[in-house]
Design an enzyme around this catalytic site. Structure first.
Site, mmCIF file in Angstrom:
data_model
loop_
_atom_site.group_PDB
_atom_site.id
_atom_site.type_symbol
_atom_site.label_atom_id
_atom_site.label_comp_id
_atom_site.label_asym_id
_atom_site.label_seq_id
_atom_site.Cartn_x
_atom_site.Cartn_y
_atom_site.Cartn_z
ATOM 1 N N CYS A 39 118.075 47.007 33.905
ATOM 2 C CA CYS A 39 116.704 46.970 33.371
ATOM 3 C C CYS A 39 115.978 48.293 33.550
ATOM 4 O O CYS A 39 115.027 48.586 32.837
ATOM 5 C CB CYS A 39 115.905 45.852 34.035
ATOM 6 S SG CYS A 39 116.608 44.238 33.730
ATOM 7 N N HIS A 68 108.575 47.128 32.106
ATOM 8 C CA HIS A 68 109.759 46.422 31.609
ATOM 9 C C HIS A 68 109.379 44.964 31.410
ATOM 10 O O HIS A 68 108.754 44.348 32.273
ATOM 11 C CB HIS A 68 110.892 46.558 32.638
ATOM 12 C CG HIS A 68 111.985 45.547 32.456
ATOM 13 N ND1 HIS A 68 112.598 45.331 31.240
ATOM 14 C CD2 HIS A 68 112.553 44.670 33.328
ATOM 15 C CE1 HIS A 68 113.505 44.371 31.386
ATOM 16 N NE2 HIS A 68 113.491 43.958 32.626
ATOM 17 N N ASN A 116 113.434 39.034 27.403
ATOM 18 C CA ASN A 116 113.781 40.205 28.219
ATOM 19 C C ASN A 116 114.985 40.900 27.573
ATOM 20 O O ASN A 116 116.091 40.368 27.591
ATOM 21 C CB ASN A 116 114.105 39.712 29.645
ATOM 22 C CG ASN A 116 114.579 40.808 30.574
ATOM 23 O OD1 ASN A 116 114.947 41.901 30.133
ATOM 24 N ND2 ASN A 116 114.599 40.513 31.864
HETATM 25 O O1 UT7 Z 1 114.821 41.906 34.132
HETATM 26 C C1 UT7 Z 1 114.882 41.863 35.523
HETATM 27 C C2 UT7 Z 1 115.581 40.660 35.947
HETATM 28 N N1 UT7 Z 1 114.937 39.424 35.889
HETATM 29 C C3 UT7 Z 1 113.696 39.150 36.323
HETATM 30 O O2 UT7 Z 1 112.908 39.981 36.627
HETATM 31 C C4 UT7 Z 1 113.341 37.703 36.464
HETATM 32 C C5 UT7 Z 1 112.721 37.426 37.805
HETATM 33 N N2 UT7 Z 1 112.558 36.016 38.076
HETATM 34 C C6 UT7 Z 1 111.829 35.190 37.310
HETATM 35 O O3 UT7 Z 1 111.295 35.595 36.295
HETATM 36 C C7 UT7 Z 1 111.652 33.779 37.747
HETATM 37 O O4 UT7 Z 1 112.149 33.630 39.058
HETATM 38 C C8 UT7 Z 1 112.325 32.721 36.807
HETATM 39 C C9 UT7 Z 1 111.586 32.677 35.470
HETATM 40 C C10 UT7 Z 1 113.765 33.079 36.563
HETATM 41 C C11 UT7 Z 1 112.237 31.352 37.446
HETATM 42 O O5 UT7 Z 1 110.902 31.009 37.666
HETATM 43 P P1 UT7 Z 1 110.463 30.401 39.076
HETATM 44 O O6 UT7 Z 1 109.039 30.096 38.929
HETATM 45 O O7 UT7 Z 1 110.865 31.413 40.127
HETATM 46 O O8 UT7 Z 1 111.312 29.097 39.159
HETATM 47 P P2 UT7 Z 1 112.376 28.660 40.247
HETATM 48 O O9 UT7 Z 1 113.602 29.501 40.128
HETATM 49 O O10 UT7 Z 1 111.682 28.600 41.560
HETATM 50 O O11 UT7 Z 1 112.718 27.214 39.772
HETATM 51 C C12 UT7 Z 1 111.738 26.190 39.725
HETATM 52 C C13 UT7 Z 1 112.382 24.962 39.137
HETATM 53 C C14 UT7 Z 1 113.727 24.612 39.771
HETATM 54 O O12 UT7 Z 1 113.818 23.198 39.863
HETATM 55 P P3 UT7 Z 1 113.520 22.464 41.264
HETATM 56 O O13 UT7 Z 1 114.525 23.035 42.228
HETATM 57 O O14 UT7 Z 1 112.109 22.821 41.620
HETATM 58 O O15 UT7 Z 1 113.731 21.043 40.919
HETATM 59 C C15 UT7 Z 1 114.719 25.088 38.754
HETATM 60 O O16 UT7 Z 1 115.934 24.394 38.779
HETATM 61 O O17 UT7 Z 1 112.638 25.156 37.731
HETATM 62 C C16 UT7 Z 1 114.010 24.819 37.472
HETATM 63 N N3 UT7 Z 1 114.458 25.658 36.351
HETATM 64 C C17 UT7 Z 1 114.297 25.314 35.066
HETATM 65 N N4 UT7 Z 1 113.762 24.239 34.495
HETATM 66 C C18 UT7 Z 1 113.723 24.190 33.155
HETATM 67 C C19 UT7 Z 1 115.080 26.874 36.431
HETATM 68 N N5 UT7 Z 1 115.314 27.304 35.175
HETATM 69 C C20 UT7 Z 1 114.836 26.363 34.325
HETATM 70 C C21 UT7 Z 1 114.784 26.265 32.922
HETATM 71 N N6 UT7 Z 1 114.228 25.167 32.391
HETATM 72 N N7 UT7 Z 1 115.266 27.229 32.119
#
Ligand code: UT7
Length: 333
Positions: A114, A260, A290
């Site tokens: 990235c 980014h 992204n």
């Molecule tokens: O380009 C550089 C690289 N990437 C980034 O910079 C991304 C950085 N990270 C993020 O943007 C965020 O961490 C995410 C968007 C990937 C995830 O958001 P979050 O608010 O951190 O969610 P989480 O990982 O804490 O997950 C919350 C819940 C989980 O369920 P439980 O354990 O609370 O029941 C996940 O399993 O959301 C669930 N979940 C989803 N649900 C529906 C994870 N992905 C999805 C999905 N759809 N696609």
């Protein structure tokens, strides 16, 4: 002589196929609401099978060459940034060189995920400043959609990514008007390699390609989302503040911040930490997702074409990604 590297041409390209969050709902266990609330993404573009990253890069390059009003034969070096090359090797730089039908000029591939664009820009800036090259084609391209995991284990990643490319023509500016790249600041911390990576294929495995890896899903990109989120929100503002200090400028001097486009919540958090108003932040993740190394040049190209970025404005660019790598760059437009 205070030579600056100036951007004389800009272009971007995304493949025509639009994939909405509702389309993803049909492919995996996710929802439009979750994706919008957690990432700000509404839709993204995905390439059709048979199209490679170098094809996207080529299209963006053509647009940048046209925008620069140069003949492509004038390009004397290529820098290509991608984490998703057409092949394991060689990189896409040589493929872009061949597709454009250029003479035997050098082609360098940058592997900083990235942050690839910021790293590539810093390299181009050095070559131009020390008079090694006079017209560099910098292209950042990414095709992520071909290798996403639609199972619950990979859905955090697979809703994020889009395909696309952005390209620049970079030339020396000896006029003394101060326009061009002011500085680039690069950072990395390899202790975080496996917080955001594609583990396989790995040179550590002999043989490298094994069926069990497919079953384990280890050929898919994986991420510890929360760690990445936290570090991105910390490191991007730090790198901008570092650059501002070096330049003797303050955040009030910045006309536009171009982060980014990793997650809209990250972009807004970075703006909040830097105390720069939201109107001064370029955000287009809603439409493209992204696009990794390509996200900043796509956002820059779009904002310039929309007329938002005007001559003399100060732009602060910042990125964070796998490695971890991160950095900032400052451009007087
Ligand atoms: O380009 C550089 C690289 N990437 C980034 O910079 C991304 C950085 N990270 C993020 O943007 C965020 O961490 C995410 C968007 C990937 C995830 O958001 P979050 O608010 O951190 O969610 P989480 O990982 O804490 O997950 C919350 C819940 C989980 O369920 P439980 O354990 O609370 O029941 C996940 O399993 O959301 C669930 N979940 C989803 N649900 C529906 C994870 N992905 C999805 C999905 N759809 N696609």
């Amino acid at each position: 002589m205070d030579r600056k590297t100036i951007i004389t041409g800009l272009g971007h390209y995304v493949p025509p196929k639009v994939v909405t969050n509702f389309d993803l709902e049909k492919m995996m266990n996710t929802s439009d609401q979750w994706i919008r609330e957690r990432t700000g993404i509404v839709e993204r573009h995905w390439a059709e099978p048979g199209v490679g990253t170098s094809d996207l890069a080529y299209e963006a390059a053509l647009r940048a060459i046209e925008d620069a009003h140069i003949d492509k034969s004038e390009i004397d070096f290529i820098i290509a940034a991608t984490l998703s090359p057409d092949h394991y090797f060689p990189g896409i730089g040589v493929m872009v060189q061949a597709k454009l039908g250029l003479k035997e000029i050098g082609a360098l591939d940058i592997r900083d995920q990235c942050s690839g664009f910021i790293y590539a820009l810093s390299v181009a800036d050095q070559y131009i400043k020390n008079n090694t090259y006079k017209k560099i084609l910098l292209v950042a391209a990414e095709l992520q959609s071909a290798n996403l995991d639609f199972s619950d284990a990979g859905r955090d990643m697979s809703v994020l990514f889009g395909d696309g490319a952005g390209a620049l023509i970079l030339e020396p500016n000896d006029s003394g008007d101060g326009l061009g790249v002011l500085s680039c600041h690069l950072f990395s911390d390899g202790r975080f390699v496996n917080e955001l990576w594609m583990e396989k294929p790995s040179s550590k495995d002999n043989p490298t390609f094994r069926e069990e890896f497919f079953h384990q899903g280890s050929f898919y990109p994986r991420m510890n989302g929360r760690t990445v989120f936290k570090n991105a929100c910390e490191k991007m503002p730090q790198s901008v503040e570092f650059g501002l200090k070096q330049l003797g400028l303050t955040i009030e001097d910045v006309d536009y911040l171009i982060p980014h486009q990793a997650n809209d919540r990250i972009s807004l958090m970075v703006a909040h930490i830097l105390k720069i108003p939201e109107e001064k932040v370029i955000r287009n993740i809603q439409k493209y997702g992204n696009t990794t190394a390509a996200s900043i040049p796509i956002a820059l190209s779009e904002a310039v074409k929309e007329g938002r970025i005007k001559k003399g404005m100060l732009l602060a660019l910042t990125a964070f990604g796998s490695g971890f790598t991160w950095g900032s760059a400052f451009i007087r437009w």
